[in-house]
Motif scaffolding. Structure first.
Motif, PDB file in Angstrom:
ATOM      1  N   ASP A 106     -18.008 -44.316  37.527  1.00 16.32           N
ATOM      2  CA  ASP A 106     -18.365 -42.900  37.641  1.00 16.32           C
ATOM      3  C   ASP A 106     -18.109 -42.108  36.361  1.00 16.32           C
ATOM      4  N   VAL A 107     -17.414 -42.699  35.389  1.00 18.76           N
ATOM      5  CA  VAL A 107     -17.241 -42.030  34.100  1.00 18.76           C
ATOM      6  C   VAL A 107     -18.595 -41.793  33.438  1.00 18.76           C
ATOM      7  N   HIS A 108     -19.562 -42.666  33.743  1.00 14.52           N
ATOM      8  CA  HIS A 108     -20.885 -42.549  33.137  1.00 14.52           C
ATOM      9  C   HIS A 108     -21.919 -42.023  34.136  1.00 14.52           C
ATOM     10  N   CYS A 109     -21.453 -41.284  35.135  1.00 13.67           N
ATOM     11  CA  CYS A 109     -22.348 -40.623  36.098  1.00 13.67           C
ATOM     12  C   CYS A 109     -23.430 -39.839  35.353  1.00 13.67           C
ATOM     13  N   GLU A 110     -24.673 -39.984  35.824  1.00 11.71           N
ATOM     14  CA  GLU A 110     -25.796 -39.335  35.152  1.00 11.71           C
ATOM     15  C   GLU A 110     -25.892 -37.845  35.466  1.00 11.71           C
ATOM     16  N   ASN A 111     -25.121 -37.397  36.460  1.00 11.10           N
ATOM     17  CA  ASN A 111     -25.215 -35.996  36.896  1.00 11.10           C
ATOM     18  C   ASN A 111     -23.830 -35.336  36.955  1.00 11.10           C
ATOM     19  N   SER A 112     -22.951 -35.743  36.052  1.00  7.10           N
ATOM     20  CA  SER A 112     -21.562 -35.289  36.153  1.00  7.10           C
ATOM     21  C   SER A 112     -21.358 -33.915  35.540  1.00  7.10           C
ATOM     22  N   ARG A 113     -20.280 -33.262  35.995  1.00  9.61           N
ATOM     23  CA  ARG A 113     -19.735 -32.072  35.352  1.00  9.61           C
ATOM     24  C   ARG A 113     -18.298 -32.406  34.955  1.00  9.61           C
ATOM     25  N   PHE A 114     -17.816 -31.775  33.901  1.00 12.28           N
ATOM     26  CA  PHE A 114     -16.495 -32.099  33.374  1.00 12.28           C
ATOM     27  C   PHE A 114     -15.696 -30.802  33.255  1.00 12.28           C
ATOM     28  N   PRO A 115     -14.989 -30.399  34.320  1.00 10.33           N
ATOM     29  CA  PRO A 115     -14.193 -29.171  34.249  1.00 10.33           C
ATOM     30  C   PRO A 115     -13.246 -29.181  33.045  1.00 10.33           C
ATOM     31  N   GLY A 116     -13.252 -28.079  32.313  1.00 11.41           N
ATOM     32  CA  GLY A 116     -12.437 -27.969  31.116  1.00 11.41           C
ATOM     33  C   GLY A 116     -13.189 -28.342  29.851  1.00 11.41           C
ATOM     34  N   ILE A 117     -14.327 -29.033  30.006  1.00 10.95           N
ATOM     35  CA  ILE A 117     -15.154 -29.412  28.855  1.00 10.95           C
ATOM     36  C   ILE A 117     -16.501 -28.702  28.905  1.00 10.95           C
ATOM     37  N   ASP A 118     -17.246 -28.887  30.022  1.00  9.54           N
ATOM     38  CA  ASP A 118     -18.560 -28.242  30.108  1.00  9.54           C
ATOM     39  C   ASP A 118     -18.692 -27.272  31.288  1.00  9.54           C
ATOM     40  N   THR A 119     -17.585 -27.079  32.003  1.00 12.15           N
ATOM     41  CA  THR A 119     -17.541 -26.068  33.061  1.00 12.15           C
ATOM     42  C   THR A 119     -16.082 -25.659  33.236  1.00 12.15           C
ATOM     43  N   ASP A 120     -15.818 -24.662  34.087  1.00 14.85           N
ATOM     44  CA  ASP A 120     -14.466 -24.098  34.165  1.00 14.85           C
ATOM     45  C   ASP A 120     -13.422 -25.120  34.594  1.00 14.85           C
ATOM     46  N   GLY A 121     -12.282 -25.124  33.864  1.00 13.34           N
ATOM     47  CA  GLY A 121     -11.212 -26.081  34.087  1.00 13.34           C
ATOM     48  C   GLY A 121      -9.978 -25.468  34.720  1.00 13.34           C
ATOM     49  N   GLY A 122      -8.817 -26.090  34.446  1.00 15.48           N
ATOM     50  CA  GLY A 122      -7.615 -25.845  35.223  1.00 15.48           C
ATOM     51  C   GLY A 122      -6.528 -24.999  34.595  1.00 15.48           C
ATOM     52  N   TYR A 123      -6.770 -24.363  33.430  1.00 14.75           N
ATOM     53  CA  TYR A 123      -5.800 -23.394  32.904  1.00 14.75           C
ATOM     54  C   TYR A 123      -5.978 -22.107  33.724  1.00 14.75           C
ATOM     55  N   ALA A 124      -5.703 -22.188  34.992  1.00  9.29           N
ATOM     56  CA  ALA A 124      -6.020 -21.087  35.910  1.00  9.29           C
ATOM     57  C   ALA A 124      -5.206 -21.264  37.191  1.00  9.29           C
ATOM     58  N   ASP A 125      -5.343 -20.313  38.091  1.00 13.15           N
ATOM     59  CA  ASP A 125      -4.656 -20.432  39.390  1.00 13.15           C
ATOM     60  C   ASP A 125      -5.368 -21.397  40.325  1.00 13.15           C
ATOM     61  N   TYR A 126      -6.701 -21.447  40.233  1.00 10.37           N
ATOM     62  CA  TYR A 126      -7.498 -22.310  41.131  1.00 10.37           C
ATOM     63  C   TYR A 126      -8.612 -22.993  40.346  1.00 10.37           C
ATOM     64  N   LEU A 127      -9.083 -24.117  40.883  1.00  9.73           N
ATOM     65  CA  LEU A 127     -10.156 -24.884  40.245  1.00  9.73           C
ATOM     66  C   LEU A 127     -11.100 -25.422  41.310  1.00  9.73           C
ATOM     67  N   LEU A 128     -12.394 -25.374  41.009  1.00  7.78           N
ATOM     68  CA  LEU A 128     -13.410 -25.938  41.904  1.00  7.78           C
ATOM     69  C   LEU A 128     -13.746 -27.359  41.464  1.00  7.78           C
ATOM     70  N   THR A 129     -13.652 -28.313  42.417  1.00  9.79           N
ATOM     71  CA  THR A 129     -14.061 -29.690  42.161  1.00  9.79           C
ATOM     72  C   THR A 129     -14.801 -30.183  43.405  1.00  9.79           C
ATOM     73  N   ASN A 130     -14.858 -31.520  43.609  1.00 13.23           N
ATOM     74  CA  ASN A 130     -15.475 -31.993  44.853  1.00 13.23           C
ATOM     75  C   ASN A 130     -14.677 -33.131  45.465  1.00 13.23           C
ATOM     76  N   ALA A 131     -15.095 -33.547  46.651  1.00 10.94           N
ATOM     77  CA  ALA A 131     -14.332 -34.532  47.420  1.00 10.94           C
ATOM     78  C   ALA A 131     -14.237 -35.873  46.706  1.00 10.94           C
ATOM     79  N   ARG A 132     -15.224 -36.196  45.858  1.00 14.46           N
ATOM     80  CA  ARG A 132     -15.209 -37.474  45.144  1.00 14.46           C
ATOM     81  C   ARG A 132     -14.158 -37.502  44.044  1.00 14.46           C
ATOM     82  N   SER A 133     -13.629 -36.345  43.668  1.00 15.34           N
ATOM     83  CA  SER A 133     -12.739 -36.273  42.511  1.00 15.34           C
ATOM     84  C   SER A 133     -11.260 -36.158  42.856  1.00 15.34           C
TER      85      SER A 133
END
Length: 342
Positions: A106-133
Motif C-alpha cells: 500500500d506504500v505504492h497505492c495509486e490513489n493515496s493521500r499522505f497527511p503531513g506531506i500532501d494534505t493536512d497532518g498531525g501537528y494539530a489537535d485532530y487528524l482525518l484518516t481512514n479505517a485502512r490506516s
C-alpha cells in the motif's frame, strides 16, 4: 475550531492557526485525537521547499506525518476500531482497490493521500484518516511513546526487515547512522536477524546507545571507518549495508563496505550515488531504495513494540512549543525523536 501548526510559505517559519475540526464525511473516515506527533527531518525539508514540486500541496496546510492518538469519530462503515481506541496511524491514506494495495504494497497505492506531506497532518489537535490506516495499539503502549514509529520506526523496520530476509547467521549487516531512525533499525535487526550487526556513526554517544540496544560491534566514523569495517568482515565486506544517512559522503563509503553480490539499502537521502557501472556489473551488487513501510510492516513493528523489543527514545514538547522542537532538531539537540503533544 482546533489548533494546527501550518506551513504558510516556504522558507518561512511555521505558524499556529485556528482551523475547523475535521469530521468524518465518508463511510470509512476516521478522525483521531492526536496524542503525539513526531517531528521529522522531512519536516525541515518541507519548510525548505524540497517537497513542493513533488507534493503539489496547496498552502497553507498542516504538517506532521508521524501520528498516534485515540479514535475520536468514525464513518458509519468503520468496524475495525471504535471511539476511544488508542491507535497509531499508517502515514498513507490508501484506497484498498488498486493493484498495489491488493498486493499489500500500500506504500505504492495509486490513489493515496499522505497527511503531513500532501494534505493536512498531525501537528494539530485532530487528524482525518481512514479505517485502512489505523492500527489498534496494545494496552501497554501509549500513543505519545510510539508516535514516531509511524514513520521513522516504520521506515527503519521496512529496510531492516527487507535486509533480514536475505541475511543468514554468520553474515554481516552494517548500519550507517544510529540516530532517530538508526537506533530503531538496530533494535529491529537484533530482534529478527541472527546476522552480526556492525554500527557506524560519527557520534560516540550514538554508538554507546547502539551497543546498549543490540549492536555487536561499533565503529566510529573518524576517517578510517571503511577500513575498520573491512577488517571486521575479514576483508570481504558486508552482505548488507543499511544507510540511514545518505549524504556527506556516506553513499560512497557504504558501497565500499559491501561485499560481492551484497545489498546496499538506501534510506537516508541528500546526495547522488556515483558508482561506475562496471563495478556494479562485475561485483553484482544491488542498490535498493527504501520508502516507508507497509501497513503490515507497521502491524509487525507494533508487535515488537508490545513485546518490549523496540523502544523509542523520545524528547517531548507541548504543541505550542513547536518552534523549539523544530529548532532543536535542526541544531542536533534532540536525542532519539522529538514528539509534539497537544
Amino acid at each position: 475550531m482546533m489548533r494546527a501548526v501550518q506551513v504558510t510559505g516556504y522558507h518561512d517559519k511555521l505558524q499556529m492557526s485556528e482551523v475547523p475540526d475535521p469530521t468524518p464525511s465518508g463511510p470509512l473516515d476516521v478522525v483521531v485525537k492526536i496524542g503525539g506527533a513526531g517531528v521529522c527531518r522531512t519536516d525541515l525539508h518541507i519548510l525548505e521547499g524540497q517537497w513542493a514540486e513533488k507534493s503539489q500541496v496547496q498552502l497553507p496546510y498542516t504538517i506532521g506525518h508521524e501520528n498516534a492518538g485515540w479514535v475520536h469519530a468514525v464513518g458509519d462503515a468503520v468496524t475495525n476500531v471504535a471511539v476511544g481506541d488508542p491507535v497509531i496511524l499508517h502515514p498513507l491514506v490508501t484506497c484498498g482497490l488498486c493493484r498495489a494495495c491488493r498486493f499489500g504494497d500500500d506504500v505504492h497505492c495509486e490513489n493515496s493521500r499522505f497527511p503531513g506531506i500532501d494534505t493536512d497532518g498531525g501537528y494539530a489537535d485532530y487528524l482525518l484518516t481512514n479505517a485502512r490506516s489505523v492500527v489498534k495499539l496494545d494496552p501497554s503502549l501509549e500513543p505519545a511513546a510510539v508516535a514516531a514509529l509511524a514513520d521513522a520506526g516504520l521506515t527503519a523496520y521496512h529496510a531492516a526487515a527487507k535486509a533480514a530476509r536475505a541475511l543468514h547467521p554468520g553474515d554481516f549487516c552494517v548500519m550507517i547512522g544510529a540516530g532517530g531512525l538508526g537506533h530503531i533499525g538496530v533494535q529491529v535487526m537484533r530482534a529478527i536477524s541472527a546476522a552480526t550487526l556492525v554500527v557506524v556513526d560519527r557520534n560516540p554517544d550514538a554508538l554507546a546507545l547502539a551497543a546498549e540496544i543490540g549492536a555487536d560491534q561499533t565503529v566510529l566514523a573518524d576517517g578510517d571507518h571503511v577500513e575498520k569495517v573491512l577488517e571486521i568482515t575479514g576483508g570481504k565486506g558486508a552482505e548488507a549495508v543499511i544507510d540511514f544517512v545518505g549524504e556527506g559522503g556516506a553513499t560512497a563509503e557504504g558501497v565500499a563496505m559491501l561485499r560481492r553480490a551484497g545489498n546496499y539499502y538506501v534510506v537516508g537521502y541528500g546526495e547522488n550515488i556515483s558508482v561506475p557501472t562496471i563495478d556494479i556489473v562485475s561485483t553484482e551488487i544491488n542498490i535498493i531504495g527504501n520508502l516507508v513501510g507497509s501497513y503490515n510492516d507497521l502491524v509487525e513493528l507494533m508487535a515488537l513494540a508490545a513485546r518490549g523489543k523496540v523502544k523509542l527514545h523520545t524528547s517531548t514538547y507541548a504543541l505550542d512549543d513547536f518552534q523549539t522542537a523544530i529548532d532543536d532538531l535542526d541544531h542536533g539537540r534532540v536525542r532519539g525523536r522529538a514528539i509534539l503533544i497537544p
